[in-house]
Design a protein around this motif. Structure first.
Motif, PDB file in Angstrom:
ATOM      1  N   LEU A 100       0.833  -1.195   0.000  1.00 16.78           N
ATOM      2  CA  LEU A 100       0.000   0.000   0.000  1.00 16.78           C
ATOM      3  C   LEU A 100       0.876   1.257   0.000  1.00 16.78           C
ATOM      4  O   LEU A 100       0.632   2.196  -0.751  1.00 16.78           O
ATOM      5  N   ARG A 101       1.902   1.274   0.806  1.00 15.48           N
ATOM      6  CA  ARG A 101       2.813   2.434   0.843  1.00 15.48           C
ATOM      7  C   ARG A 101       3.483   2.626  -0.514  1.00 15.48           C
ATOM      8  O   ARG A 101       3.645   3.756  -0.974  1.00 15.48           O
ATOM      9  N   THR A 115     -16.049   8.801   3.003  1.00 21.39           N
ATOM     10  CA  THR A 115     -15.478   8.609   4.342  1.00 21.39           C
ATOM     11  C   THR A 115     -13.958   8.624   4.282  1.00 21.39           C
ATOM     12  O   THR A 115     -13.298   9.278   5.097  1.00 21.39           O
ATOM     13  N   MET A 116     -13.391   7.919   3.305  1.00 22.77           N
ATOM     14  CA  MET A 116     -11.942   7.884   3.176  1.00 22.77           C
ATOM     15  C   MET A 116     -11.388   9.270   2.868  1.00 22.77           C
ATOM     16  O   MET A 116     -10.361   9.676   3.437  1.00 22.77           O
ATOM     17  N   LEU A 117     -12.028  10.020   1.998  1.00 22.86           N
ATOM     18  CA  LEU A 117     -11.574  11.372   1.707  1.00 22.86           C
ATOM     19  C   LEU A 117     -11.631  12.247   2.959  1.00 22.86           C
ATOM     20  O   LEU A 117     -10.718  13.042   3.206  1.00 22.86           O
ATOM     21  N   SER A 155     -10.975   1.443  -0.948  1.00 21.91           N
ATOM     22  CA  SER A 155     -11.265   2.852  -1.215  1.00 21.91           C
ATOM     23  C   SER A 155     -10.005   3.598  -1.619  1.00 21.91           C
ATOM     24  O   SER A 155     -10.004   4.376  -2.586  1.00 21.91           O
ATOM     25  N   LEU A 156      -8.920   3.369  -0.895  1.00 20.16           N
ATOM     26  CA  LEU A 156      -7.653   4.014  -1.238  1.00 20.16           C
ATOM     27  C   LEU A 156      -7.197   3.607  -2.627  1.00 20.16           C
ATOM     28  O   LEU A 156      -6.727   4.434  -3.405  1.00 20.16           O
ATOM     29  N   GLU A 181      -5.965   5.243  -8.250  1.00 20.77           N
ATOM     30  CA  GLU A 181      -6.059   5.044  -9.692  1.00 20.77           C
ATOM     31  C   GLU A 181      -6.278   6.357 -10.444  1.00 20.77           C
ATOM     32  O   GLU A 181      -6.133   6.412 -11.663  1.00 20.77           O
ATOM     33  N   LEU A 182      -6.597   7.414  -9.720  1.00 28.39           N
ATOM     34  CA  LEU A 182      -6.809   8.723 -10.335  1.00 28.39           C
ATOM     35  C   LEU A 182      -5.485   9.354 -10.730  1.00 28.39           C
ATOM     36  O   LEU A 182      -4.436   9.039 -10.159  1.00 28.39           O
ATOM     37  N   GLY A 183      -5.551  10.278 -11.648  1.00 24.59           N
ATOM     38  CA  GLY A 183      -4.380  11.076 -11.978  1.00 24.59           C
ATOM     39  C   GLY A 183      -4.015  11.964 -10.797  1.00 24.59           C
ATOM     40  O   GLY A 183      -4.854  12.260  -9.932  1.00 24.59           O
ATOM     41  N   ASP A 184      -2.770  12.401 -10.753  1.00 25.66           N
ATOM     42  CA  ASP A 184      -2.292  13.189  -9.623  1.00 25.66           C
ATOM     43  C   ASP A 184      -3.091  14.469  -9.397  1.00 25.66           C
ATOM     44  O   ASP A 184      -3.438  14.792  -8.258  1.00 25.66           O
TER      45      ASP A 184
END
Length: 87
Positions: free
Chosen positions: A13-14, A79-81, A46-47, A52-55
């Motif tokens: 994950l890191r 929630t994650m955001l 969720s992360l 997967e999104l662009g920066d």
């Protein structure tokens, strides 16, 4: 009860969290430093969707310049955001 991450899962994950924009790296690293040991499989899912999104798109969400829409507009992502934004 949701399963917690193994050491290998946390390492992966890191690695996946590394971004091209320093701002994203700082926000995500601060979040992982605080919450990594308590993340569940649902949290990681969720992360993963967010990673997967662009920066630039991710940064807009992290800084609340935009809100999630479409497939990202779920309670889990919101929630994650919220957690990422307050870390």
């Amino acid at each position: 009860m949701a399963a917690l991450l193994s050491e290998l899962d946390r390492t992966r994950l890191r690695w996946r969290a590394r971004r091209g924009l320093l701002e994203n790296d700082l926000i995500i690293t601060r979040f992982l430093d605080a919450w990594e040991t308590t993340l569940t499989d649902e949290d990681v899912a969720s992360l993963t969707q967010l990673f997967e999104l662009g920066d630039n798109e991710l940064l807009d969400l992290l800084l609340a310049r935009k809100e999630p829409d479409g497939a990202l507009d779920t309670p889990e992502i919101r929630t994650m955001l919220g957690r990422l934004r307050t870390a």
